[in-house]
Design a protein around this motif. Structure first.
Motif, short mmCIF file in Angstrom:
data_model
loop_
_atom_site.label_atom_id
_atom_site.label_comp_id
_atom_site.label_asym_id
_atom_site.label_seq_id
_atom_site.Cartn_x
_atom_site.Cartn_y
_atom_site.Cartn_z
N SER A 231 -37.84 15.83 -25.93
CA SER A 231 -39.06 16.57 -25.66
C SER A 231 -39.76 16.87 -26.97
N ASP A 233 -41.08 19.70 -27.68
CA ASP A 233 -40.67 21.04 -28.11
C ASP A 233 -39.38 20.99 -28.92
N THR A 252 -29.11 15.07 -28.54
CA THR A 252 -30.08 14.95 -27.45
C THR A 252 -29.65 13.82 -26.53
N ASP A 277 -31.30 23.47 -23.99
CA ASP A 277 -32.34 23.57 -22.97
C ASP A 277 -31.70 23.70 -21.60
N ALA A 279 -32.05 22.06 -18.87
CA ALA A 279 -31.60 20.82 -18.23
C ALA A 279 -30.20 20.43 -18.71
N GLY A 307 -37.80 25.99 -20.30
CA GLY A 307 -38.96 25.23 -19.86
C GLY A 307 -38.68 24.16 -18.84
N ASN A 308 -37.48 23.56 -18.85
CA ASN A 308 -37.16 22.48 -17.91
C ASN A 308 -36.08 22.87 -16.91
N SER A 310 -34.45 23.77 -13.33
CA SER A 310 -34.79 23.28 -11.99
C SER A 310 -33.89 23.84 -10.90
N ALA A 350 -42.47 29.22 -18.36
CA ALA A 350 -41.58 28.22 -17.78
C ALA A 350 -41.77 28.18 -16.27
N SER A 351 -41.41 27.04 -15.66
CA SER A 351 -41.57 26.91 -14.21
C SER A 351 -40.65 27.86 -13.46
N SER A 391 -43.02 27.63 -23.11
CA SER A 391 -42.86 26.23 -23.54
C SER A 391 -44.14 25.77 -24.24
N ASP A 392 -44.16 24.48 -24.63
CA ASP A 392 -45.31 23.84 -25.27
C ASP A 392 -45.67 24.46 -26.61
#
Length: 562
Positions: A231, A233, A252, A277, A279, A307-308, A310, A350-351, A391-392
């Motif tokens: 990513s 980020d 990574t 992260d 994920a 940020g990721n 789920s 974040a989502s 994020s971002d």
């Protein structure tokens, strides 16, 4: 003889004063009945003396005198009169103080006594700034002046007089609680003697004085990084940490069974934190997550980039963290806004982020400029776990790299362990002045070990100093010394070295007055209350009553033997 036996009973059984008087009156009545008026008078006098001795009458107590201490301007010498007054405080009953008071080091040398003092009127100045700063950190200078008005400015000047930084001219109403602040980024690791200047709305200098600063080379952070997918980020964070000189163990995941690793240039003996992260955490097996949390429980902080994320169920089950999805209708309003050195950083949430009730042990520890939460944390045995809910940030790696670096620096200060040092020096005295006792403390040294202080010419300032334990500093040891002249001093303990600047007596007079008043107010708070208006009472000596009683009894005994 019956009368003598009655007095013996009174002495033997310790009769109360009333009983003694009754016995004396009865004896006197018997003597009067026998026409022995003189004997009756002696019996009554003995009874009165004995009753008075048993009653312990009170008399005005001799009070210790009040010592007067006059304190002049900070730049004025103390003088012999003030020195004699300070030496007489232990024998005095109270203190009558005039002027701005004494410094904290002077009050610490005196016993607690009732203090009669009224703080004088006049403008005061209070400064706040770090004396030692690692390279890469921002130097922040704050000034509070009791007479500040709108349009006042605070400037930071280099040794050659060049303006390095200046506070904004905020049009605010005058307020003692409002502070003027400026920020400056030191470019090099060096020792500096800067100047600060406070200007009024017309540009006239209100106060000016030295600002010592020791910029030290930074201690490299040791960071472990694990990411479930490439990513922007993660790459931006890696670049920031690499540019700061941090030791990185970075990995990574690129795909199934494929990863890219970056080994540290040296062993990570004491990692300051582990950044992962969401994920990557979700992709771990249950035993792997257990091993990761066990490492966190041993004292290595875990920083999770959410940020990721789920799978809210995994976070609820393993960390008791309740996540809720971002509301799409308020996504623009929920963008976090940060102001760093007058630069604005906007980062979307974040989502999945913690709910208003994030779960047991979790709490929000940081808010943005609009008061919205973006960082949550909880303790985990000896370590901690933090959730970053934005994020971002990579968008600012090129446009605002300095602001982004400071933003991450503040984040690591909250969520990661600090870089370890063998000795951590502390300077309790905000303004050590030549001619006044000051104190230095350190964490990590043993009590009884030596401390060497060298002056400007390399000569020892006060030989034979050793670290001593202090009740008020449980985890530190301290040493007191008396600097004789202004300038830089070099302090050495073992292999560690520290620099301290000693101010001249004429530096920052309004700041010195504020420090004196603050120290005097603290002394008054810990001292006993002033003596009441009524005179204190003390028991009257008993020997005169005993002498009168014995003389009367002896005279009565001689008269009865005739």
């Amino acid at each position: 003889m019956a009368t003598m036996e009655m007095f013996g009973i009174a002495f033997s059984f310790g009769a109360a004063s009333g009983g003694v008087l009754l016995a004396g009156l009865f004896s006197a009545a018997l003597y009067v009945r026998r026409d022995q008026a003189l004997n009756a008078l002696l019996a009554l006098l003995a009874a009165l003396a004995l009753a008075a001795m048993l009653a312990s009458p009170m008399q005005p107590a001799a009070r210790a005198g009040e010592i007067a201490i006059a304190t002049g301007a900070p730049s004025a010498p103390a003088g012999d009169a003030q020195a004699r007054a300070l030496l007489a405080v232990p024998q005095s009953g109270s203190i009558a103080l005039t002027g701005h008071g004494l410094r904290a080091a002077q009050w610490d040398d005196l016993p607690a006594r009732p203090l009669r003092w009224t703080a004088p009127q006049g403008d005061l100045l209070r400064l706040e700034f770090p004396r030692t700063l690692p390279l890469g950190r921002s130097f922040i200078l704050s000034a509070r002046h009791t007479g500040a008005q709108s349009g006042w400015r605070l400037q930071l000047l280099a040794e050659n007089g060049q303006v390095l930084a200046e506070s904004s001219q905020a049009a605010k109403p005058p307020s003692q609680s409002a502070a003027l602040s400026l920020t400056w980024q030191p470019p090099l690791a060096e020792q500096m003697l800067l100047q600060a200047r406070l200007l009024d709305a017309a540009g006239k200098t209100v106060a000016q004085g030295p600002v010592p600063l020791q910029v030290t080379p930074p201690v490299p952070l040791q960071i472990i990084g694990r990411f479930g997918a490439p990513s922007f980020d993660a790459r931006a964070l890696n670049q920031l940490l690499s540019d700061s000189g941090a030791l990185l163990d970075w990995q990574t995941t690129l795909g199934k069974g494929l990863s890219r690793s970056e080994s540290a240039r040296a062993d990570l003996a004491e990692p300051n934190g582990q950044v992962v992260d969401a994920a990557w955490f979700e992709s771990l097996s249950a035993p792997a997550r257990t091993a990761l949390l066990a490492q966190t429980g041993q004292g290595v902080p875990l920083l999770i980039l959410g940020g990721n994320a789920s799978s809210a169920a995994i976070w609820q089950r393993d960390l008791a963290l309740r996540l809720v999805p971002q509301n799409p209708t308020t996504e623009k309003e929920d963008v976090r806004q940060f102001s760093v050195n007058s630069e604005q950083l906007a980062m979307p949430p974040a989502s999945l982020n913690p709910a208003s009730q994030p779960g047991e042990g979790w709490s929000a520890v940081a808010v943005d400029g609009k008061g919205q939460h973006w960082l949550w944390q909880r303790e985990w045995k000896k370590g901690s776990i933090a959730w970053v809910g934005v994020s971002d940030w990579h968008r600012y790696a090129i446009s605002s790299p300095a602001a982004l670096g400071q933003w991450w620096q503040a984040l690591f200060d909250k969520a990661a362990a600090g870089a370890t040092q063998k000795l951590a020096w502390q300077q309790p005295d905000p303004m050590p002045v030549a001619g006044l006792r000051t104190e230095i403390c350190v964490q990590g040294a043993e009590a009884g070990s030596s401390l060497h202080i060298d002056g400007q010419a390399g000569l020892a300032v006060q030989p034979g100093l050793v670290w001593q334990a202090r009740r008020a500093q449980a985890e530190m040891v301290c040493a007191a010394f008396l600097p004789q002249q202004a300038g830089w001093l070099t302090l050495r303990s073992g292999a560690s070295e520290h620099r301290v600047y000693i101010y001249a007596a004429s530096d920052w007079p309004q700041w010195q007055q504020a420090l004196r008043q603050d120290a005097t107010a603290r002394y008054a708070a810990r001292s006993p209350e002033a003596v009441a208006a009524s005179s204190p009472r003390a028991p009257f000596p008993s020997w005169p009553f005993a002498l009168i009683c014995a003389a009367a009894m002896l005279a009565l005994w001689q008269r009865e033997r005739r």
